[in-house]
Design an enzyme around this catalytic site. Structure first.
Site, PDB file in Angstrom:
ATOM      1  N   THR A  70      29.651  66.088  29.492  1.00 29.35           N
ATOM      2  CA  THR A  70      29.359  64.981  28.569  1.00 29.35           C
ATOM      3  C   THR A  70      30.505  64.680  27.621  1.00 29.35           C
ATOM      4  OG1 THR A  70      28.257  66.521  27.059  1.00 29.35           O
ATOM      5  CG2 THR A  70      26.871  65.376  28.665  1.00 29.35           C
ATOM      6  N   TYR A 123      34.514  85.121  22.049  1.00 27.66           N
ATOM      7  CA  TYR A 123      34.912  84.028  22.938  1.00 27.66           C
ATOM      8  C   TYR A 123      35.827  84.555  24.046  1.00 27.66           C
ATOM      9  CZ  TYR A 123      37.171  79.773  24.637  1.00 27.66           C
ATOM     10  OH  TYR A 123      37.661  78.773  25.451  1.00 27.66           O
ATOM     11  N   ILE A 144      37.083  67.952  28.581  1.00 27.44           N
ATOM     12  CA  ILE A 144      37.619  68.157  29.929  1.00 27.44           C
ATOM     13  C   ILE A 144      36.548  67.907  30.985  1.00 27.44           C
ATOM     14  CG2 ILE A 144      38.486  69.945  31.510  1.00 27.44           C
ATOM     15  CD1 ILE A 144      40.059  71.089  29.115  1.00 27.44           C
ATOM     16  N   GLY A 145      35.310  68.279  30.706  1.00 29.10           N
ATOM     17  CA  GLY A 145      34.226  68.074  31.672  1.00 29.10           C
ATOM     18  C   GLY A 145      34.000  66.606  31.988  1.00 29.10           C
ATOM     19  N   GLY A 199      28.870  70.873  31.591  1.00 29.09           N
ATOM     20  CA  GLY A 199      29.517  70.440  30.352  1.00 29.09           C
ATOM     21  C   GLY A 199      30.292  69.162  30.545  1.00 29.09           C
TER      22      GLY A 199
END
Length: 269
Positions: free
Chosen positions: A17, A172, A20-21, A15
């Protein structure tokens, strides 16, 4: 060698892109790590690496784009095979990719509730498949980007797909509890971190204002540093080690989750 020099380290960030990634990938690359930048599609992953080169002045030789749509476990498996082939020694895996559960109950083609699969099962599968690379030399570790919302969760053992009673917040939270429990699995040294509530696509779930993605990423990057000693299964709230939800350290829950996850990822493991 300063604690900030990661020049001999190879790190895969899922993740990567946006949010936080992306900021985690940027900070790691700025410390000279080789960063494997994961995106949902090859185009998104390449665009992120191009952006890191253009905006952060990162050397292209430090970056490598990888893609897998986590709603398809066969793509996760294919990406893991490519990582092992090209980077047989992996120092850190940052399990960061996540989605907010949708309003309506949604199953992937693999038959799993979408948040459970993207946020937990895909990372479970990826970690298991990358175990040879992560354990090829001492010090390999996994950093799970979790959430304080794991404390509100329960794993519905008899209905993990939440077909009978669905709420996006509960789905979630269940995925984040599962990810946090998984950090205590003995196969690979792993920790979980709640990076703080940040202004990312997940912010609406929290109903409060958030810090910046860069602030959240700083807490993730710190745990990638080999100079920071970690204990398997430890949980961090930003930069403080704290106790996770009680379920996250129960042997019975850890074993039960492993069995459930093996069953749900099926032939891909």
């Amino acid at each position: 060698m300063s604690v900030f020099d990661l020049s001999s380290r190879t790190v895969l960030v899922t993740g990567a892109t946006s949010g936080i990634g992306f900021e985690t990938a940027r900070r790691l690359a700025e410390r000279d790590a080789t960063v494997l930048v994961h995106g949902r599609t090859a185009e998104e992953a390449q665009a992120a690496t191009d952006r890191l080169i253009a905006t952060a002045g990162i050397d292209a030789s430090q970056l490598c784009a990888f893609s897998a749509d986590f709603t398809a476990l066969e793509e996760v498996e294919a990406m893991a095979r490519r990582v092992i082939a090209e980077h047989p020694r992996l120092d850190v895996l940052v399990n960061n990719a996540a989605i907010a559960a949708p309003e309506r109950h949604t199953l992937t083609a693999d038959g799993n509730e979408i948040a459970l699969q993207v946020n937990f099962l895909a990372h479970y599968l990826l970690t298991c498949l990358l175990e040879p690379a992560l354990t090829s030399r001492p010090g390999g570790r996994v950093v799970n980007v979790s959430s304080s919302l794991h404390r509100t969760a329960s794993i519905q053992w008899n209905d993990p797909q939440r077909a009978r009673r669905y709420s996006r917040l509960a789905a979630y939270a269940q995925s984040q509890l599962a990810l946090t429990v998984f950090a205590a699995d003995p196969r690979v040294t792993a920790v979980s971190v709640h990076p703080g509530v940040c202004d990312t696509d997940l912010l609406p779930l929290y109903g409060v204002e958030g810090g910046t993605a860069a602030q959240g990423a700083a807490h993730v990057v710190r745990l990638c540093d080999p100079a920071i000693d970690v204990v398997n299964g430890a949980y961090y709230d930003r930069d403080q080690r704290v106790d996770p939800a009680p379920a996250a350290t129960e042997d019975r829950t850890i074993k039960r989750l492993g069995k459930l996850a093996d069953q749900l990822v099926g032939q891909h493991a």
